[in-house]
Scaffold this active site. Sequence first.
Site, short mmCIF file in Angstrom:
data_model
loop_
_atom_site.label_atom_id
_atom_site.label_comp_id
_atom_site.label_asym_id
_atom_site.label_seq_id
_atom_site.Cartn_x
_atom_site.Cartn_y
_atom_site.Cartn_z
N ARG A 17 36.32 -6.02 32.02
CA ARG A 17 35.80 -7.25 32.64
C ARG A 17 36.46 -8.46 31.97
NH1 ARG A 17 30.52 -7.80 31.11
NH2 ARG A 17 30.46 -5.94 29.82
N SER A 143 37.88 -16.43 18.41
CA SER A 143 37.14 -17.47 19.14
C SER A 143 37.24 -18.78 18.36
CB SER A 143 35.67 -17.07 19.25
OG SER A 143 34.90 -18.18 19.69
N TYR A 156 28.43 -13.56 14.98
CA TYR A 156 29.63 -13.67 15.83
C TYR A 156 30.70 -14.54 15.14
CZ TYR A 156 32.20 -14.54 20.26
OH TYR A 156 33.15 -14.63 21.25
N ALA A 158 31.06 -15.03 11.93
CA ALA A 158 31.60 -14.28 10.79
C ALA A 158 32.61 -13.24 11.28
CB ALA A 158 30.46 -13.60 10.04
N ALA A 159 32.28 -12.56 12.37
CA ALA A 159 33.20 -11.55 12.91
C ALA A 159 34.51 -12.19 13.38
CB ALA A 159 32.54 -10.81 14.07
N LYS A 160 34.39 -13.32 14.08
CA LYS A 160 35.59 -13.95 14.64
C LYS A 160 36.45 -14.60 13.56
CE LYS A 160 35.01 -12.78 18.92
NZ LYS A 160 35.84 -11.67 19.43
N ILE A 189 35.14 -19.82 28.10
CA ILE A 189 35.87 -19.25 29.22
C ILE A 189 34.85 -18.68 30.21
CG2 ILE A 189 37.64 -17.55 29.88
CD1 ILE A 189 38.66 -19.71 27.83
P1 NAP Z 1 32.87 -9.84 28.73
O1 NAP Z 1 33.15 -10.42 30.07
O2 NAP Z 1 31.46 -9.69 28.28
O3 NAP Z 1 33.62 -8.41 28.64
C1 NAP Z 1 33.57 -7.69 27.45
C2 NAP Z 1 34.38 -6.42 27.55
O4 NAP Z 1 34.30 -5.77 26.27
C3 NAP Z 1 33.84 -5.45 28.59
O5 NAP Z 1 34.88 -4.77 29.24
C4 NAP Z 1 33.03 -4.46 27.73
O6 NAP Z 1 33.00 -3.13 28.23
C5 NAP Z 1 33.85 -4.45 26.45
N1 NAP Z 1 33.02 -4.01 25.34
C6 NAP Z 1 31.94 -4.63 24.80
N2 NAP Z 1 31.41 -3.87 23.85
C7 NAP Z 1 32.16 -2.73 23.78
C8 NAP Z 1 32.10 -1.54 23.02
N3 NAP Z 1 31.16 -1.34 22.09
N4 NAP Z 1 33.03 -0.58 23.25
C9 NAP Z 1 33.98 -0.76 24.19
N5 NAP Z 1 34.09 -1.85 24.94
C10 NAP Z 1 33.18 -2.83 24.75
O7 NAP Z 1 33.58 -10.68 27.57
P2 NAP Z 1 34.74 -11.79 27.64
O8 NAP Z 1 34.10 -13.10 27.82
O9 NAP Z 1 35.82 -11.33 28.55
O10 NAP Z 1 35.24 -11.75 26.12
C11 NAP Z 1 36.38 -11.00 25.71
C12 NAP Z 1 36.68 -11.35 24.26
O11 NAP Z 1 36.94 -12.76 24.17
C13 NAP Z 1 35.53 -11.06 23.31
O12 NAP Z 1 36.02 -10.60 22.09
C14 NAP Z 1 34.89 -12.41 23.13
O13 NAP Z 1 34.21 -12.51 21.91
C15 NAP Z 1 36.10 -13.31 23.18
N6 NAP Z 1 35.78 -14.69 23.54
C16 NAP Z 1 35.20 -15.00 24.74
C17 NAP Z 1 34.92 -16.31 25.04
C18 NAP Z 1 34.29 -16.73 26.34
O14 NAP Z 1 33.95 -17.93 26.48
N7 NAP Z 1 34.11 -15.85 27.29
C19 NAP Z 1 35.21 -17.31 24.11
C20 NAP Z 1 35.79 -16.97 22.90
C21 NAP Z 1 36.08 -15.65 22.63
P3 NAP Z 1 32.14 -2.76 29.57
O15 NAP Z 1 32.88 -3.38 30.70
O16 NAP Z 1 32.15 -1.28 29.58
O17 NAP Z 1 30.78 -3.35 29.34
#
Ligand code: NAP
Length: 248
Positions: A17, A143, A156, A158-160, A189
Amino acid sequence: MSLTFNNRVALVTGAGRGIGKSIAELLARHGVTVICVSKSPESCGAVADGIVAAGGKARAKAVDVADGAAVKKACEELLAEFPHIDILVNNAGITKDGLLFRMSEDDWNNVIATNLTSCFHFTKLIGRPMTQKRWGRIVNISSVVGLMGNAGQANYCAAKAGMIGFTKAIAKEFAARNITCNAVAPGFIKTDMTAALPEEAGEKLQGIIPLKRLGEAADVAHMTAYLCSEEAGYITGQVFTVDGGMVM
Ligand code: NAP
């Protein structure tokens, strides 16, 4: 600028996703064979099927990235099938927000395991054959809150932030083997992760983003694809914000 990929194979975690899906699809459009990893077989399966239906090459692999033993097994199976995996994008992530005094140890551990420890496992397992081949690209999706902090997200943040330190250490360790390692730090995003934000929070955010809009997953994918390309071969150990100008 057109990007060059010489018959490369990429593994993208969290490709089911959002940002990971967009990265997987963009790399596939550049001719890269993409291994799409997500927690549920349905989401990575649908993305891989979509790539193949569009004429690309993809393979789905469902694994819980927070489970080190499961990641080891999955990587061993994948490396038996793909003798080289040239590109690794550590993108899978979750949030479990709460103010520190209300944050449970489980919420702390789950966020660290999924976002940060997963990078340790994947980079160790996929990185070794990269070092033998003396070519590789690793991109860790961090992030902006890993740079600037955010109340209610101590786990979060701390991880990032940890991912950024990890990126710089690996960049130094792997440089002699012609492997680059960089971090991308997205701002806000539009994905499922931010969909839960109340409408007024979205409006408030736009007020602090100079470009006055939330980002698209594709905005992050374009930066990531560049860092994975041949053209980015002299860039390593860096953090690139994709945030509409929030962090300057
Ligand atoms: P998202 O739409 O929630 O999608 C997360 C994806 O990670 C999904 O495909 C999910 O798998 C997978 N995932 C989560 N936990 C998992 C696990 N334990 N094992 C395997 N897969 C796992 O998130 P996103 O917004 O695209 O974020 C992607 C990355 O960008 C993340 O690291 C997030 O912290 C970072 N980020 C996002 C934003 C933002 O504003 N969106 C901003 C800064 C950083 P399933 O599809 O199977 O659930």
